[in-house]
Design an enzyme around this catalytic site. Structure first.
Site, PDB file in Angstrom:
ATOM      1  CE  LYS A 176      -3.853   1.945   2.735  1.00 13.24           C
ATOM      2  NZ  LYS A 176      -4.698   1.748   3.936  1.00 13.24           N
ATOM      3  CB  SER A 188      -8.029   3.648   2.964  1.00 10.47           C
ATOM      4  OG  SER A 188      -7.162   3.059   3.917  1.00 10.47           O
ATOM      5  CB  SER A 242      -8.149   0.751   5.867  1.00  5.58           C
ATOM      6  OG  SER A 242      -8.919   1.913   5.748  1.00  5.58           O
TER       7      SER A 242
HETATM    8  N1  GLN Z   1     -12.913   3.936   6.472  1.00  7.91           N
HETATM    9  C1  GLN Z   1     -12.304   4.345   7.694  1.00  7.91           C
HETATM   10  C2  GLN Z   1     -12.008   5.810   7.649  1.00  7.91           C
HETATM   11  O1  GLN Z   1     -12.297   6.410   6.678  1.00  7.91           O
HETATM   12  C3  GLN Z   1     -11.100   3.524   7.962  1.00  7.91           C
HETATM   13  C4  GLN Z   1      -9.825   4.073   7.459  1.00  7.91           C
HETATM   14  C5  GLN Z   1      -8.637   3.206   7.745  1.00  7.91           C
HETATM   15  O2  GLN Z   1      -8.741   2.159   8.379  1.00  7.91           O
HETATM   16  N2  GLN Z   1      -7.495   3.662   7.298  1.00  7.91           N
HETATM   17  O3  GLN Z   1     -11.505   6.378   8.557  1.00  7.91           O
END
Ligand code: GLN
Length: 492
Positions: free
Chosen positions: A79, A154, A178
């Site tokens: 990532k 994400s 994420s």
């Molecule tokens: N979807 C969650 C957010 O927008 C999780 C993000 C993450 O785990 N990096 O904060």
């Protein structure tokens, strides 16, 4: 069977037995990426030359009889918020568009040492803020099962790359879901370790008290193999844990007879897709068949977890993102000379141009909730809720060994569907944020298909009980057909 369809376990065995070389395997993946990434857009950057060079070096070692890890010669995607020395690391943001990492994250270093072949960097929501990967400043990623849908986020690029056979496994980061949510949307396995299990050094910080790096893989065993390599204490991350790292594959084959699994009633509420609920309940029945004792439990503070998360995360993010000021890293709105004369305008213009809407939204929410006069009403209260959510888990784990829940309330949604309303986007994290607040491990594994889209079940464990959730996940996976198999391979 094509080489790119192999699991990590299978490929490692065949490399070890010299059935094929890392170079052949790497070439198969580079070709696959060439052929299909146009449709998926999982990668922000493919490091073809370096990958081929590394593969050759690894092959050379193996030929000399030096075989020391199952990761030797394995093509991996990382990532793009995890630092990779000498290669661009953008966090999906314009503000870091041309930033070349000057050192490796600890996980990168460990995987390199274990012999991985880094294929490239995967797309993500800007600074990992989002649940669809649509907040990337560079491109949208498509779900390999249905190209008109999001891969989740994400770590959407990482999950899509694994599902589409563009790498053997990938690394993601999980602050509120994420790793697990995109894994569920893409029909692959995603593991968020206990807070502190994996070093965060070199992970671009979002919310430092929640962030964890985790593997996204095709099978549960592969997740165990990757965790074996990346877990452990790190002098560069003072929050990393010194607990002994066991061999996470050791307990996979154990029977799960008598194990107590709690089903928290707060996770089966209005708003959950009926098909998703049906499949998750069927998976729970399967676990029962395998000998687990199922019991309904309650985690009363679950209902406040999401609201508290969306106070704490922006607060920490606003502090973490203060370093992007147009001076120290990345994009700057003004030339040096002018910058010296007008510092404030460098800050404000660099940040105004460099950050996207979602990032700005969270910086504003975070700054507001930390400001004097509002701190007690928002930030402090959210911290209290976090403590109560963690306490809920502690109490429930006196009665049961682990918890089973849906990973997400719905299957992958359509691209664009939730972009106009951030609140509906935030709701996709409803089942995942609590594990981050409790700092405990959780895994998502495929448990069926609803209208030809994958559904995931989440298993949440006690602190440092990764072996146990991997064991239950593995037993379920072996007893069912929902894990990644060629017959279910994305119809491309
Ligand atoms: N979807 C969650 C957010 O927008 C999780 C993000 C993450 O785990 N990096 O904060």
């Amino acid at each position: 069977m094509e080489l790119f369809e192999l699991t990590l376990k299978e490929a490692a065995q065949k490399i070890k037995d010299r059935e094929f070389s890392s170079l052949e395997l790497t070439k198969a993946f580079l070709k696959r990426i060439d052929q299909i990434d146009e449709k998926i857009s999982a990668f922000l950057d493919v490091e073809k030359e370096t990958a081929l060079k590394t593969a050759k070096e690894i092959d050379h070692k193996i030929q000399k009889g030096e075989y020391y890890s199952p990761l030797m010669g394995i093509p991996v995607a990382v990532k793009d918020n995890i630092l990779t020395k000498g290669i661009k690391t953008t966090a999906g943001s314009k503000i870091l568009k041309d930033y070349q990492a000057s050192y490796d994250a600890t996980v990168t270093k460990k995987l390199k040492k274990a012999g991985m072949v880094l294929l490239g960097k995967t797309n993500l929501d800007e600074f990992a803020m989002g649940a669809s990967t649509e907040n990337s400043a560079f491109q949208k990623t498509n779900n390999p099962w249905d190209l008109s849908r999001v891969p989740g986020g994400s770590s959407g690029g990482s999950a899509a790359a694994v599902a589409a056979d563009e790498c053997i496994f990938a690394l993601g980061s999980d602050t509120g879901g994420s790793v697990r949510q995109p894994a569920a949307f893409c029909g692959v396995v995603g593991l968020k370790p206990t807070y502190g299990r994996v070093s965060r050094y070199g992970l671009i910080a979002l919310a430092s008290s929640f962030d964890q790096i985790g593997p996204i893989t095709k099978t549960v065993e592969d997740a165990a193999l990757v965790l074996n390599q990346i877990a452990g204490k790190d002098a560069f991350d003072s929050t990393s844990a010194s607990e002994v790292v066991p061999d996470y594959t050791k307990e996979l084959a154990k029977e799960i007879k008598g194990i107590k699994i709690g089903i928290p009633k707060e996770y089966f509420i209005k708003g959950i897709d009926k098909e998703v609920e049906k499949l998750v309940r069927a998976a729970i029945d399967k676990l029962k068949e395998l000998g687990a004792q199922i019991q309904e439990v309650s985690l009363p503070y679950t209902n406040y977890a999401l609201a508290a998360y969306y106070i704490i995360l922006p607060a920490e993010a606003s502090a973490n993102l203060a370093r992007y000021d147009g001076i120290r890293y990345g994009y700057s709105a003004l030339g040096k000379e002018e910058a010296v004369k007008n510092l404030f305008s460098v800050y404000s213009r660099s940040r105004a141009n460099g950050f996207g809407d979602e990032v700005k939204r969270r910086i504003m929410i975070g700054t507001y909730s930390l400001s004097s006069g509002y701190y007690d009403a928002y930030y402090l209260r959210a911290q209290k809720v976090k403590t109560l959510v963690a306490k809920d888990f502690k109490e429930v784990f006196q009665k049961v060994d682990l918890l089973a829940t849906p990973t997400t309330p719905t299957v992958a949604f359509r691209l664009g569907e939730k972009l106009d309303n951030p609140l509906t986007m935030y709701l996709s994290d409803i089942y995942t944020v609590s594990a981050n607040m409790g700092g405990i491990p959780a895994i998502s594994i495929p448990c069926g298909m609803a209208n030809q889209l994958p559904v995931g079940i989440q298993l949440i464990g006690k602190p440092f009980a990764e072996s146990q959730i991997l064991n239950v996940a593995y037993q379920y996976e072996q007893a069912t057909d929902w894990h990644f198999t060629p017959s279910l391979s994305p119809p491309l």
